[in-house]
Design an enzyme around this catalytic site. Structure first.
Site, mmCIF file in Angstrom:
data_model
loop_
_atom_site.group_PDB
_atom_site.id
_atom_site.type_symbol
_atom_site.label_atom_id
_atom_site.label_comp_id
_atom_site.label_asym_id
_atom_site.label_seq_id
_atom_site.Cartn_x
_atom_site.Cartn_y
_atom_site.Cartn_z
ATOM 1 N N HIS A 282 0.960 -1.296 -0.084
ATOM 2 C CA HIS A 282 -0.055 0.124 -0.205
ATOM 3 C C HIS A 282 0.952 1.468 -0.158
ATOM 4 C CE1 HIS A 282 -3.549 2.296 0.484
ATOM 5 N NE2 HIS A 282 -3.769 2.109 1.316
ATOM 6 N N GLN B 235 0.036 4.969 0.978
ATOM 7 C CA GLN B 235 -0.291 4.777 2.289
ATOM 8 C C GLN B 235 1.023 5.255 2.935
ATOM 9 O OE1 GLN B 235 -3.241 4.366 4.533
ATOM 10 N NE2 GLN B 235 -1.993 5.259 5.759
ATOM 11 N N CYS C 170 -3.953 3.379 9.528
ATOM 12 C CA CYS C 170 -4.132 3.757 8.041
ATOM 13 C C CYS C 170 -5.628 4.085 7.856
ATOM 14 C CB CYS C 170 -3.865 2.643 7.005
ATOM 15 S SG CYS C 170 -4.401 1.078 7.479
ATOM 16 N N ARG D 238 -3.153 11.693 3.041
ATOM 17 C CA ARG D 238 -3.614 10.791 1.871
ATOM 18 C C ARG D 238 -3.753 11.152 0.711
ATOM 19 N NH1 ARG D 238 -5.172 5.816 2.112
ATOM 20 N NH2 ARG D 238 -4.199 5.596 0.314
HETATM 21 N N1 NVA Z 1 -4.558 -3.815 5.546
HETATM 22 C C1 NVA Z 1 -5.926 -3.208 5.240
HETATM 23 C C2 NVA Z 1 -5.582 -1.919 4.713
HETATM 24 C C3 NVA Z 1 -6.965 -1.101 4.301
HETATM 25 C C4 NVA Z 1 -6.519 0.376 3.988
HETATM 26 C C5 NVA Z 1 -6.588 -4.042 4.197
HETATM 27 O O1 NVA Z 1 -6.180 -4.381 3.102
HETATM 28 O O2 NVA Z 1 -7.699 -4.311 4.232
HETATM 29 N N1 CP Z 2 -6.326 3.877 4.440
HETATM 30 C C1 CP Z 2 -7.056 3.292 3.375
HETATM 31 O O1 CP Z 2 -6.335 3.108 2.311
HETATM 32 O O2 CP Z 2 -8.144 3.756 3.314
HETATM 33 P P1 CP Z 2 -9.329 3.250 2.478
HETATM 34 O O3 CP Z 2 -9.684 1.674 2.461
HETATM 35 O O4 CP Z 2 -10.668 4.015 2.836
HETATM 36 O O5 CP Z 2 -9.023 3.986 0.997
#
Ligand code: NVA
Ligand code: CP
Length: 330
Positions: A135, A138, A272, A317
């Site tokens: 990610h 992020q 996050c 973000r």
């Molecule tokens: N680790 C989480 C992050 C969400 C922003 C997911 O992948 O669901």
């Molecule tokens: N932190 C993050 O990526 O949030 P969302 O899943 O809401 O995009």
């Protein structure tokens, strides 16, 4: 200089040098200042981008949409239920079609191979808005938030507690190693990050006078930490059956008042988001009914405390994503 990123994809942080990563944080800060002062920055007027989402999102989607509009662009949102993507049309064909119409493509979804394929065939910059493996947008926002709070990166210690093998932790480990922040994955053996990624990050860390470590000892790991970070215990795309085992294994790694008390006096808490810190959501209510828990990876007390910078982080973000779009498209 972020100029050199023109035309590049943004698929994972390891594709970039530490200097390039920091230049994105610098550009995000610059764009944040412009936005706060009301200085227009429609530097990409006349261009169009498309956002592909195979998983749900609040922050990432809105960050790409607002960034696109602030930069003067047209923005189209597509998900798998409202398009042919992934159902009747392969990612390779989707990439070749969208690359003819748009000047940039964001993708959120499953395997890293999907975003890699998009980038291979689109012919325009592709940005990773979250995959199972990483990610990276992020992390740029997290680094901006960290620098806003401490004024620097070098010498800080960040502890990621809980599911330290997930996408957010993977990218954060790379970002910390590149900027001189010691990264500790504080987790049970079952949630340890990939050995090869840890070894690669340890190599990078050595060049930046910091360390990358894995520890199952909460007390030792969080001692004098500057940043305590956590994320949801079961990520999007993982089977719901995993909740029971994860709750058992990860409960000792919850961020609570005693963890924050063991950290440095000026420690901050980051997440996050979305977070399980109360029972105000449908999923949290289901968890409460099934397992009797009213908070999980972070207590409501810590989440709502002055040490918690999660909403600054969420705002960042947008500034970070705008920087990534601008640097790769201008
Ligand atoms: N680790 C989480 C992050 C969400 C922003 C997911 O992948 O669901
Ligand atoms: N932190 C993050 O990526 O949030 P969302 O899943 O809401 O995009």
């Amino acid at each position: 200089m972020t100029q050199s990123l023109s035309g590049r994809n943004f698929l994972k942080l390891l594709d970039f040098t530490p200097e390039e990563v920091v230049s994105l944080v610098d550009l995000a800060q610059e764009l944040k200042e412009k936005k706060k002062k009301g200085i227009a920055h429609k530097e990409l007027e006349g261009k169009n981008i498309v956002l592909l989402f195979e998983k749900t999102s609040t922050r990432t989607r809105c960050s790409f949409e607002v960034s696109g509009h602030d930069l003067g662009m047209g923005v189209t949102y597509l998900d798998s239920s409202g398009s042919q993507m992934g159902n009747k049309e392969s990612i390779k064909d989707t990439a070749r079609v969208l690359g003819r119409m748009f000047d940039g493509i964001e993708y959120r979804g499953f395997g890293q191979d999907i975003v890699d394929t998009l980038a291979q065939y689109a012919g325009v910059p592709v940005w990773n808005g979250l995959t199972d493996e990483c990610h990276p947008t992020q992390t740029i926002a997290d680094l901006l938030t960290i620098r806003e709070n401490f004024g620097h990166f070098e010498g800080l210690k960040l502890v990621f507690m809980g599911d330290a093998k997930n996408n957010v932790a993977n990218s954060l480990m790379v970002g910390c190693a590149m900027t001189g922040i010691t990264f500790v994955a504080c987790c049970p053996d079952s949630s340890k990050p990939d050995d090869a990624l840890v070894a690669r990050c340890q190599e990078i860390a050595r060049e930046h006078n910091c360390e990358v470590m894995v520890s199952s000892d909460v007390n030792e790991a969080t001692k004098d930490a500057n940043i305590i970070y956590t994320d949801i215990w079961v990520s999007m795309g993982e089977p719901v059956e995993l909740w029971e085992g994860r709750i058992k294994e990860l409960s000792p790694y919850q961020v609570n008042a005693s963890v924050m008390a063991n950290a440095a006096d000026d420690a901050i808490f980051l997440h996050c988001l979305p977070a399980f810190h109360d029972t105000d959501t449908t999923v949290a209510q289901q968890i409460e009914k099934k397992f009797g828990l009213t908070e999980m990876e972070v207590t409501d007390e810590v989440f709502e405390s002055n040490q918690s910078k999660v909403f600054d982080e969420a705002e960042n973000r947008m500034h970070a994503i705008k920087a990534i779009i601008l640097a790769t498209m201008r």
